[in-house]
Enzyme design. Sequence first.
Site, PDB file in Angstrom:
ATOM      1  N   LEU A  63       6.944  -3.203   3.534  1.00 29.73           N
ATOM      2  CA  LEU A  63       7.900  -3.968   2.730  1.00 29.73           C
ATOM      3  C   LEU A  63       9.286  -3.333   2.765  1.00 29.73           C
ATOM      4  O   LEU A  63      10.300  -4.036   2.813  1.00 29.73           O
ATOM      5  CB  LEU A  63       7.392  -4.106   1.290  1.00 29.73           C
ATOM      6  CG  LEU A  63       8.140  -5.121   0.447  1.00 29.73           C
ATOM      7  CD1 LEU A  63       8.112  -6.513   1.064  1.00 29.73           C
ATOM      8  CD2 LEU A  63       7.553  -5.182  -0.964  1.00 29.73           C
ATOM      9  N   ARG A  81     -10.834 -13.121   5.183  1.00 26.62           N
ATOM     10  CA  ARG A  81      -9.505 -13.581   4.759  1.00 26.62           C
ATOM     11  C   ARG A  81      -9.560 -14.794   3.838  1.00 26.62           C
ATOM     12  O   ARG A  81      -8.710 -14.968   2.980  1.00 26.62           O
ATOM     13  CB  ARG A  81      -8.663 -14.010   5.979  1.00 26.62           C
ATOM     14  CG  ARG A  81      -7.948 -12.895   6.652  1.00 26.62           C
ATOM     15  CD  ARG A  81      -6.895 -13.461   7.598  1.00 26.62           C
ATOM     16  NE  ARG A  81      -6.602 -12.531   8.663  1.00 26.62           N
ATOM     17  CZ  ARG A  81      -5.806 -11.466   8.561  1.00 26.62           C
ATOM     18  NH1 ARG A  81      -5.207 -11.200   7.431  1.00 26.62           N
ATOM     19  NH2 ARG A  81      -5.596 -10.662   9.584  1.00 26.62           N
ATOM     20  N   ASP A  98       0.865  -1.181   0.000  1.00 28.62           N
ATOM     21  CA  ASP A  98       0.000   0.000   0.000  1.00 28.62           C
ATOM     22  C   ASP A  98       0.907   1.238   0.000  1.00 28.62           C
ATOM     23  O   ASP A  98       1.355   1.675  -1.048  1.00 28.62           O
ATOM     24  CB  ASP A  98      -0.908  -0.105   1.234  1.00 28.62           C
ATOM     25  CG  ASP A  98      -1.923   0.998   1.347  1.00 28.62           C
ATOM     26  OD1 ASP A  98      -2.274   1.598   0.332  1.00 28.62           O
ATOM     27  OD2 ASP A  98      -2.390   1.282   2.475  1.00 28.62           O
TER      28      ASP A  98
HETATM   29  P1  5GP Z   1       1.917  -0.597   3.676  1.00 29.80           P
HETATM   30  O1  5GP Z   1       1.114   0.657   3.719  1.00 29.80           O
HETATM   31  O2  5GP Z   1       2.998  -0.598   4.698  1.00 29.80           O
HETATM   32  O3  5GP Z   1       2.424  -0.908   2.283  1.00 29.80           O
HETATM   33  O4  5GP Z   1       0.930  -1.780   4.047  1.00 29.80           O
HETATM   34  C1  5GP Z   1       0.631  -2.004   5.399  1.00 29.80           C
HETATM   35  C2  5GP Z   1      -0.422  -3.051   5.579  1.00 29.80           C
HETATM   36  O5  5GP Z   1      -1.692  -2.455   5.406  1.00 29.80           O
HETATM   37  C3  5GP Z   1      -0.468  -4.220   4.635  1.00 29.80           C
HETATM   38  O6  5GP Z   1       0.467  -5.221   4.918  1.00 29.80           O
HETATM   39  C4  5GP Z   1      -1.878  -4.709   4.936  1.00 29.80           C
HETATM   40  O7  5GP Z   1      -1.907  -5.447   6.108  1.00 29.80           O
HETATM   41  C5  5GP Z   1      -2.628  -3.416   5.147  1.00 29.80           C
HETATM   42  N1  5GP Z   1      -3.417  -3.008   3.977  1.00 29.80           N
HETATM   43  C6  5GP Z   1      -3.219  -1.958   3.156  1.00 29.80           C
HETATM   44  N2  5GP Z   1      -4.180  -1.883   2.222  1.00 29.80           N
HETATM   45  C7  5GP Z   1      -5.011  -2.924   2.458  1.00 29.80           C
HETATM   46  C8  5GP Z   1      -6.209  -3.383   1.828  1.00 29.80           C
HETATM   47  O8  5GP Z   1      -6.725  -2.853   0.835  1.00 29.80           O
HETATM   48  N3  5GP Z   1      -6.781  -4.485   2.381  1.00 29.80           N
HETATM   49  C9  5GP Z   1      -6.256  -5.126   3.474  1.00 29.80           C
HETATM   50  N4  5GP Z   1      -6.908  -6.187   3.925  1.00 29.80           N
HETATM   51  N5  5GP Z   1      -5.133  -4.720   4.083  1.00 29.80           N
HETATM   52  C10 5GP Z   1      -4.517  -3.632   3.580  1.00 29.80           C
END
Ligand code: 5GP
Length: 179
Positions: free
Chosen positions: A110, A167, A105
């Site tokens: 990551l 999930r 996201d």
């Molecule tokens: P980041 O923003 O660090 O790339 O993502 C952080 C976390 O946000 C992801 O690993 C996931 O757990 C959660 N996340 C972000 N967008 C979504 C989404 O659209 N659906 C779900 N279920 N989790 C999300």
Amino acid sequence: MTEVVPEVLISEEKIRKRIGELAARISTDYADVDDLIMVGILKGSFIFLADLSRAVTIPRSVDFMALSTYGASESTETDGAVRMIMDLRRNITGKHVLVVEDIVDTGHTLSYLLRNLAARQPASLKTCVLVEKPERREVFTQIDYLGFSIPDVWVVGCGLDWAERFRTLPFIGVVHPGR
Ligand code: 5GP
């Protein structure tokens, strides 16, 4: 309270086909590797990792890490802080490592993970991500194998949850909690 029903964004069939394609590429790229360690990030990646690790044809093993996320709600707010809750069982120094993530996201999770794993000096370090939201990216993150790019929506299914629900859906769906 109205029932939340996810709308199909990516069908089960499309996901199966795409995972097959990714597994074929990974199997070719790592053809000379005798033990690829596929690292799943809990909880979200458990289904993608299960499908992908069974579809690759090279010698491989799996291991898991768990990181804290934004919290157990549908909130998309983050300050970018990531914390490790559970570490790998194996020592990855000198090993080939493929991180398997459900979603990228903002990219903070990551990028934290890659910094953390790179410090352990694996022989190689790559990433395979089921879905990414390019519009939401805040930090650069290396994605070597990508399933799908999606718009800025909240997705569930294939390991992804909405407050721990959905999930185990076999497709990737969108939820609109406000409706
Ligand atoms: P980041 O923003 O660090 O790339 O993502 C952080 C976390 O946000 C992801 O690993 C996931 O757990 C959660 N996340 C972000 N967008 C979504 C989404 O659209 N659906 C779900 N279920 N989790 C999300």
